[in-house]
Design an enzyme around this catalytic site. Structure first.
Site, mmCIF file in Angstrom:
data_model
loop_
_atom_site.group_PDB
_atom_site.id
_atom_site.type_symbol
_atom_site.label_atom_id
_atom_site.label_comp_id
_atom_site.label_asym_id
_atom_site.label_seq_id
_atom_site.Cartn_x
_atom_site.Cartn_y
_atom_site.Cartn_z
ATOM 1 N N THR A 192 -20.624 -15.701 -23.377
ATOM 2 C CA THR A 192 -20.225 -14.361 -23.741
ATOM 3 C C THR A 192 -18.770 -14.381 -24.130
ATOM 4 O O THR A 192 -18.088 -15.374 -23.931
ATOM 5 C CB THR A 192 -20.428 -13.427 -22.525
ATOM 6 O OG1 THR A 192 -20.002 -12.132 -22.868
ATOM 7 C CG2 THR A 192 -19.614 -13.865 -21.324
ATOM 8 N N ARG A 220 -34.989 -10.158 -20.460
ATOM 9 C CA ARG A 220 -33.938 -10.554 -19.518
ATOM 10 C C ARG A 220 -32.590 -9.901 -19.868
ATOM 11 O O ARG A 220 -32.163 -9.869 -21.009
ATOM 12 C CB ARG A 220 -33.788 -12.075 -19.549
ATOM 13 C CG ARG A 220 -32.715 -12.631 -18.625
ATOM 14 C CD ARG A 220 -31.442 -12.985 -19.350
ATOM 15 N NE ARG A 220 -30.488 -13.671 -18.480
ATOM 16 C CZ ARG A 220 -29.211 -13.855 -18.784
ATOM 17 N NH1 ARG A 220 -28.728 -13.408 -19.914
ATOM 18 N NH2 ARG A 220 -28.417 -14.481 -17.953
ATOM 19 N N GLY A 222 -28.509 -10.149 -18.576
ATOM 20 C CA GLY A 222 -27.566 -10.889 -17.732
ATOM 21 C C GLY A 222 -26.550 -9.946 -17.121
ATOM 22 O O GLY A 222 -26.796 -8.752 -16.951
ATOM 23 N N ASP A 223 -25.387 -10.489 -16.810
ATOM 24 C CA ASP A 223 -24.329 -9.691 -16.194
ATOM 25 C C ASP A 223 -23.576 -8.839 -17.212
ATOM 26 O O ASP A 223 -22.984 -7.814 -16.846
ATOM 27 C CB ASP A 223 -23.310 -10.607 -15.499
ATOM 28 C CG ASP A 223 -22.672 -11.577 -16.489
ATOM 29 O OD1 ASP A 223 -23.422 -12.282 -17.191
ATOM 30 O OD2 ASP A 223 -21.431 -11.619 -16.566
ATOM 31 N N THR A 243 -17.827 -14.601 -17.058
ATOM 32 C CA THR A 243 -18.534 -15.373 -18.078
ATOM 33 C C THR A 243 -19.375 -16.422 -17.376
ATOM 34 O O THR A 243 -19.070 -16.811 -16.248
ATOM 35 C CB THR A 243 -17.537 -16.028 -19.059
ATOM 36 O OG1 THR A 243 -18.258 -16.740 -20.061
ATOM 37 C CG2 THR A 243 -16.596 -16.991 -18.354
ATOM 38 N N GLY A 244 -20.446 -16.850 -18.038
ATOM 39 C CA GLY A 244 -21.293 -17.870 -17.420
ATOM 40 C C GLY A 244 -22.655 -17.338 -17.061
ATOM 41 O O GLY A 244 -23.124 -16.341 -17.625
ATOM 42 N N GLY A 246 -25.293 -15.353 -15.902
ATOM 43 C CA GLY A 246 -25.300 -13.965 -15.471
ATOM 44 C C GLY A 246 -26.019 -13.722 -14.159
ATOM 45 O O GLY A 246 -25.589 -12.903 -13.341
HETATM 46 N N1 GLY Z 1 -22.911 -14.100 -19.047
HETATM 47 C C1 GLY Z 1 -23.821 -13.821 -20.037
HETATM 48 C C2 GLY Z 1 -25.234 -13.821 -19.622
HETATM 49 O O1 GLY Z 1 -25.580 -14.435 -18.610
HETATM 50 O O2 GLY Z 1 -26.032 -13.241 -20.299
#
Ligand code: GLY
Length: 332
Positions: A192, A220, A222-223, A243-244, A246
């Site tokens: 991201t 799905r 994510g965060d 970042t990373g 999620g």
């Molecule tokens: N950090 C982005 C995701 O996991 O979608």
């Protein structure tokens, strides 16, 4: 350098890609002493090397006295338009059915926030998120509802996946079929951009936008579209972005955790590190589990920390424009 290659290269790649040590980097390593020392405003930080270009756009806003909110939106739009970027916007990777679905959120110094999830075919999810924030009583719209909202409000449409991304996906599908097993989710091919800015008036805003985990299960999230996980701002304290992976960031309400740690006296740098420690403590298997946090406190001090090496961020101030290597807990 492509961010995924950058992550895979690990320590060697990091050493080669990082710009010479800077004052900011030195400050990061002396976090205790910088705790109550303001750096010059404005300041903007963005995740990964694509953050350099995003910061340029944000800086155009900030240097004219514009708001941190306009700056982070402008920065995020640059990455969303980058056809070479495989983790954000138009160039993003699809889910396992071949559809590119985008997530984004935005938050400002008054704790106003907006978010979109599972949005398909719209060029700038970050601006849709802002539009929701500015014009509706809601925070979050997802899927078909978000798309309907974007179309009604005349947001630019795009055709995804890009042809080359579709070819990659087809290859992946074929490989999965040949392996004659359940498709495996690719841990490397996602990320991201997260952005934080403090403007000349000291107002903090943040944004993040992503296409999420490549070949994810359809549906799905994510965060990145979740306020408190991918992004959180509290003007009384500061702001943070994540970042990373999620799923692991959501598990500890990552960005909110960083801000709350700053509220309880940690510096931006200490808060990022402690959030990473907490994330690690919640996971037995850390294989490939890369996550990182960026933070800015209400004085303009910045912090960054990641689980593994390879995470960097772009820093922009009145006298600096550089890529800084984040500290990390462990090496690949
Ligand atoms: N950090 C982005 C995701 O996991 O979608």
């Amino acid at each position: 350098m492509d961010r995924r290659k950058f992550v895979r290269l690990g320590a060697v790649g990091v050493a080669a890609a990082v710009v010479k040590p800077s004052l900011a980097a030195e400050n990061l390593s002396t976090e205790k002493s910088q705790k109550f020392v303001a750096i010059t405003k404005p300041v903007m930080i963005s995740t990964w090397n694509h953050g350099l270009e995003a910061n340029k756009a944000g800086w155009e806003v900030l240097k004219k006295g514009g708001s941190s909110l306009d700056a982070v939106e402008a920065g995020a739009r640059v990455t969303e338009s980058d056809i070479k970027n495989r983790s954000v916007g138009i160039g993003g990777m699809p889910d396992r059915d071949g559809n590119v679905t985008l997530d984004a959120c935005i938050m400002d110094w008054e704790s106003r926030c907006g978010s979109v999830g599972y949005l398909e075919g719209i060029a700038h999810p970050i601006s849709v998120a802002r539009h929701i924030m500015d014009n509706t009583p809601h925070v979050m719209l997802v899927g078909l509802g978000a798309k309907k909202y974007a179309l009604k409000n005349k947001f630019e449409t795009i055709k995804t996946p890009l042809p080359e991304v579709k070819e990659e996906w087809k290859k992946w599908k074929k490989e999965q079929a040949e392996l004659a097993k359940k498709p495996e989710i690719n841990h490397e091919n996602h990320d991201t951009i997260g952005l934080l800015a403090m403007d000349a008036d000291g107002r903090i805003s943040g944004a993040c936008t992503t296409s999420g985990w490549a070949y994810k299960l359809p549906g799905r999230l994510g965060d990145s579209p979740i306020i408190g996980a991918g992004l959180f701002i509290d003007q009384e304290v500061g702001g943070a972005v994540a970042t990373g992976l999620g799923e692991s960031i959501i598990r500890i309400a990552g960005a909110h955790t960083v801000v709350e740690l700053m509220r309880h006296g940690r510096s931006a740098q200490e808060a990022c590190k402690e959030a990473v420690d907490r994330l690690i403590s919640k996971h037995k298997d850390m294989t490939g589990l890369q996550c990182g946090f960026l933070a800015v406190d209400k004085f303009g001090n910045v912090g960054a920390y990641s689980v593994f090496n390879g995470f960097n961020f772009a820093l922009r101030t009145n006298d600096k424009e550089e890529l800084v290597d984040a500290k990390h807990d462990r090496s690949w």
